[in-house]
Design a protein around this motif. Structure first.
Motif, mmCIF file in Angstrom:
data_model
loop_
_atom_site.group_PDB
_atom_site.id
_atom_site.type_symbol
_atom_site.label_atom_id
_atom_site.label_comp_id
_atom_site.label_asym_id
_atom_site.label_seq_id
_atom_site.Cartn_x
_atom_site.Cartn_y
_atom_site.Cartn_z
ATOM 1 N N ASP A 238 0.855 -1.182 0.000
ATOM 2 C CA ASP A 238 0.000 0.000 0.000
ATOM 3 C C ASP A 238 0.896 1.238 0.000
ATOM 4 N N GLY A 239 0.284 2.384 -0.246
ATOM 5 C CA GLY A 239 1.050 3.624 -0.288
ATOM 6 C C GLY A 239 0.861 4.294 -1.634
ATOM 7 N N GLY A 240 1.389 5.480 -1.782
ATOM 8 C CA GLY A 240 1.163 6.257 -2.995
ATOM 9 C C GLY A 240 2.345 6.350 -3.917
ATOM 10 N N VAL B 195 2.400 19.531 -6.060
ATOM 11 C CA VAL B 195 0.966 19.818 -6.027
ATOM 12 C C VAL B 195 0.228 18.756 -6.832
ATOM 13 N N ASP B 196 -0.957 18.395 -6.387
ATOM 14 C CA ASP B 196 -1.788 17.477 -7.156
ATOM 15 C C ASP B 196 -2.281 18.189 -8.410
ATOM 16 N N VAL C 94 -1.709 13.355 -11.409
ATOM 17 C CA VAL C 94 -0.257 13.294 -11.273
ATOM 18 C C VAL C 94 0.136 14.266 -10.169
ATOM 19 N N VAL C 95 1.392 14.194 -9.773
ATOM 20 C CA VAL C 95 1.954 15.215 -8.906
ATOM 21 C C VAL C 95 2.837 16.106 -9.768
ATOM 22 N N ARG D 85 4.200 25.291 -13.723
ATOM 23 C CA ARG D 85 4.182 23.922 -13.219
ATOM 24 C C ARG D 85 4.993 23.026 -14.139
ATOM 25 N N LEU D 86 5.870 22.234 -13.543
ATOM 26 C CA LEU D 86 6.552 21.176 -14.271
ATOM 27 C C LEU D 86 5.738 19.896 -14.100
ATOM 28 N N VAL D 87 5.650 19.106 -15.160
ATOM 29 C CA VAL D 87 4.845 17.885 -15.121
ATOM 30 C C VAL D 87 5.747 16.680 -15.370
ATOM 31 N N PRO D 88 5.320 15.495 -14.939
ATOM 32 C CA PRO D 88 6.120 14.307 -15.215
ATOM 33 C C PRO D 88 6.387 14.161 -16.711
ATOM 34 N N TYR D 89 7.608 13.826 -17.052
ATOM 35 C CA TYR D 89 7.978 13.671 -18.464
ATOM 36 C C TYR D 89 7.072 12.674 -19.170
#
Length: 661
Positions: free
Chosen positions: A473-475, A596-597, A605-606, A638-642
């Motif tokens: 479990d976990g994020g 940030v969500d 995503v974060v 905001r930077l986003v996951p590649y």
């Protein structure tokens, strides 16, 4: 060396299959569900629709069920087999009677096309049926051995999952054809060993049958390759034991070295393992993108710095020189990145060293997932680290074939994922890799259960009569805590948890009691008598890291990249203020990044919120221009996951950003 009849006799670890490891929740659980529900059906809808793809139609024509000519690239058979492997994996994790019947029907169709000697290549079979001249192995770029290798792999998996021999018998016959070539036509075999999936395939066949003739065949592949005077493009200019650097086509290289690692696992060839270790370090230390992308160049020459010009050969979609890692023109074919996972997981099994799991994770969370849309239905062939507008030269778009590129592609800022690519090797490769990704979660060895990857697994392993079942479990990768709960246990099987190489200050508890953690890039061993309900908590702090490149990696000079945990981030033009262009965006030293969500195309995503420096614009028409004597302004972005880039329509993107002091 003499092999034993025990598969992977010389490997430290054996991966758990779907009976022992699943992605049932969390990040990878969602990817698994998407692959099952969207990706695999979507690819089948393309392959089975003659208005979209000739994939199925070619087999129907070859079987005499329809009239017509072969259509599509010569490696389309192999791409069809790769989808079949993905569908079989779906059948293993999520049983489906209708899908099982369809797969058996397809297996029978494939077997009906195969010649008695084991040869199967629909372009040749169709030409013969149409009374046209058809010569096998006439052109090395017909990819016959590539196709046969994927047929063998699919046949083995079909038998393992369903017990059916339909496709396994076809696999045996295909191996017999390759065996005849190795014995009687070694030159033709060596010349045709393009993208050598058959190296891995015959080891799979050996493992499922226990028949050592297939192990001997694998050794023969190496022998005929070493006797062949080839070039860098297919890694056959030098015998494999003399190779000191990785060059040439990146997919072919990674498939070759993965197949050789399979051979080492069966023979214990220490010399060959040392060669593979040396070549691995060459890639990881000097030729690997921060995203895990492999194969920097579209075209070039290797080794282009050599004084021996007569030995230089043209290379295609290839590894470049050490530290030659361009951003906008980065090739990073999706199949090459997947091939690196294949190589890494085999080295991991051989050694039990966490460095290989680190690379699997690096590729998986970044360049593997960037190759498929968040919806799971569109694909990239290449995976650049920068996308810019109005590029004055053509780059490969997702649908361009490797052999016949489109002369005048649209502007580069329209370079988006596509649902069907005329060069279709990558989408089914992505599908089968994700459909079998549970096999990378954990392994067992004589010294316990190894957990390699985190993101929502359930593990059920037995070692020496003991049993350990866990639920994660976990994020992860967004949250810092990975929690395992023991759901069943018998005995005291040691548990080995990977401490990622990127981590610092990791901590670990069992039922609230602290356990000493080993260094990053290793496994921490927990040995105790387990009981149902025991809780293991691994905390992996995830500060945002700002990374620089090596001094010889010219395109990263005075630039930095951002990573949080295993996830690499990028800046998209969609997240820039109006009027600010990508080339104006820079990071200041000491920038604070706030997780940030965020939502991208309906997917959570974060993201990382930060204040950037906005560099004054310059004259875009001038090759060189005076530096403006103006202080940079600021803007919040905001930077986003590649892996999530390119899901909001056409736009610009960059992983690396200038650094302003």
């Amino acid at each position: 060396m003499t092999a034993t009849t025990s598969p992977r006799a010389h490997a430290r670890l054996r991966p758990l299959d779907a009976a022992g490891a699943r992605w049932t929740s969390g990040f990878w659980g969602e990817v698994h569900d998407r692959t099952r529900d969207v990706t695999i059906p979507q690819i089948w809808s393309s392959l089975s629709d003659p208005s979209v793809s000739p994939g199925l139609t070619n087999f129907r024509i070859a079987a005499g069920l329809e009239q017509g000519e072969h259509s599509g690239p010569p490696f389309m058979d192999g791409d069809f087999y790769k989808w079949l492997e993905a569908a079989i994996a779906r059948l293993e994790t999520d049983p489906d009677a209708e899908l099982a019947a369809r797969i058996e029907e397809i297996a029978s169709l494939i077997a009906s096309v195969q010649r008695e000697d084991g040869y199967l290549h629909t372009p040749t079979v169709i030409s013969s049926r149409n009374r046209e001249e058809a010569i096998e192995l006439a052109d090395r770029f017909n990819f016959e051995t590539y196709n046969l290798g994927h047929l063998i792999t699919a046949g083995v998996r079909h038998h393992e999952v369903t017990g059916s021999n339909t496709l396994l018998d076809a696999a045996r016959k295909a191996a017999s054809f390759l065996e005849d070539l190795a014995t009687n036509k070694p030159l033709e075999l060596a010349r045709s060993a393009i993208c050598p999936s058959h190296y891995m395939a015959v080891i799979d066949l050996y493992r499922v049958t226990g028949d050592e003739r297939y192990l001997r065949l694998s050794e023969a592949f190496v022998r005929v390759r070493d006797d062949f005077e080839g070039g860098d493009d297919n890694q056959d200019r030098l015998p494999v034991r003399e190779q000191t650097a990785v060059a040439g086509h990146a997919v072919r290289a990674n498939y070759l070295y993965a197949g050789l690692a399979d051979l080492v696992a069966e023979t214990g060839d220490a010399e060959l393992q040392a060669v593979l270790t040396r070549l691995w370090r060459d890639v990881v230390d000097t030729k690997l993108y921060i995203t895990g992308g492999a194969g920097a160049l579209y075209d070039g020459a290797s080794p282009d710095g050599s004084p021996w010009q007569g030995q230089i050969s043209r290379v295609h979609q290839s590894y470049g020189r050490a530290y030659q890692l361009p951003h906008t023109t980065a090739h990073n074919e999706s199949c090459a990145n997947i091939g690196l996972i294949f190589w890494a997981e085999r080295m991991l099994s051989l050694t039990g060293e966490a460095q290989y799991a680190d690379v699997i994770e690096q590729v998986a969370f970044n360049s593997l997932l960037s190759s498929i849309s968040l919806a799971g239905s569109e694909y990239f062939y290449t995976n650049p680290l920068r996308q810019v507008r109005d590029l004055p030269f053509a780059l490969r778009r997702p649908g361009d074939t490797a052999l016949h590129p489109v002369p005048s592609p649209p502007p580069s800022d329209e370079r988006l994922r596509e649902s069907y690519l005329s060069c279709f090797c990558c989408p089914p490769n992505i599908a089968r890799t994700l459909a079998r990704f549970h096999e990378r979660a954990a392994s067992v060895g004589e010294d316990g259960v190894y957990i390699h990857l985190y993101g929502g697994s359930t593990i059920d392993a037995t070692v020496d009569g003991g049993r350990l079942a866990l639920r994660e479990d976990g994020g992860y990768p967004w949250g810092e805590t990975v929690r395992f709960t023991v759901t069943d246990a018998a005995g005291s099987i040691p548990l080995q948890l990977r401490i990622p190489g990127w981590s610092t200050d990791a901590s670990l508890t069992v039922n609230g009691e602290a356990v000493t953690v080993t260094a990053p890039g290793s496994y921490t061993r927990i040995e105790r008598s387990w009981a149902t309900g025991d809780v293991i908590e691994l905390t992996l702090p995830m500060p945002v890291r700002v990374l620089r490149g090596h001094r010889l990696a010219e395109e990263t000079t005075n630039q930095v990249a951002v990573r949080r945990g295993p996830v690499v981030y990028c800046l998209e033009s969609a997240d820039l203020p109006v009027g600010v262009t990508l080339e104006q965006a820079a990071l200041r030293r000491g920038t604070v990044f706030t997780p940030v969500d965020a939502d991208i195309a309906g997917h959570s995503v974060v993201a990382l919120e930060a204040e950037i420096a906005v560099i004054p614009p310059t004259d875009e028409d001038s090759l060189y221009a005076d530096l403006a004597d103006v202080e940079p302004s600021s803007a919040v972005v905001r930077l986003v996951p590649y892996y999530a880039w390119g899901n909001r329509g056409a736009g610009e993107m960059s992983v690396w950003l200038p650094l302003v002091w």
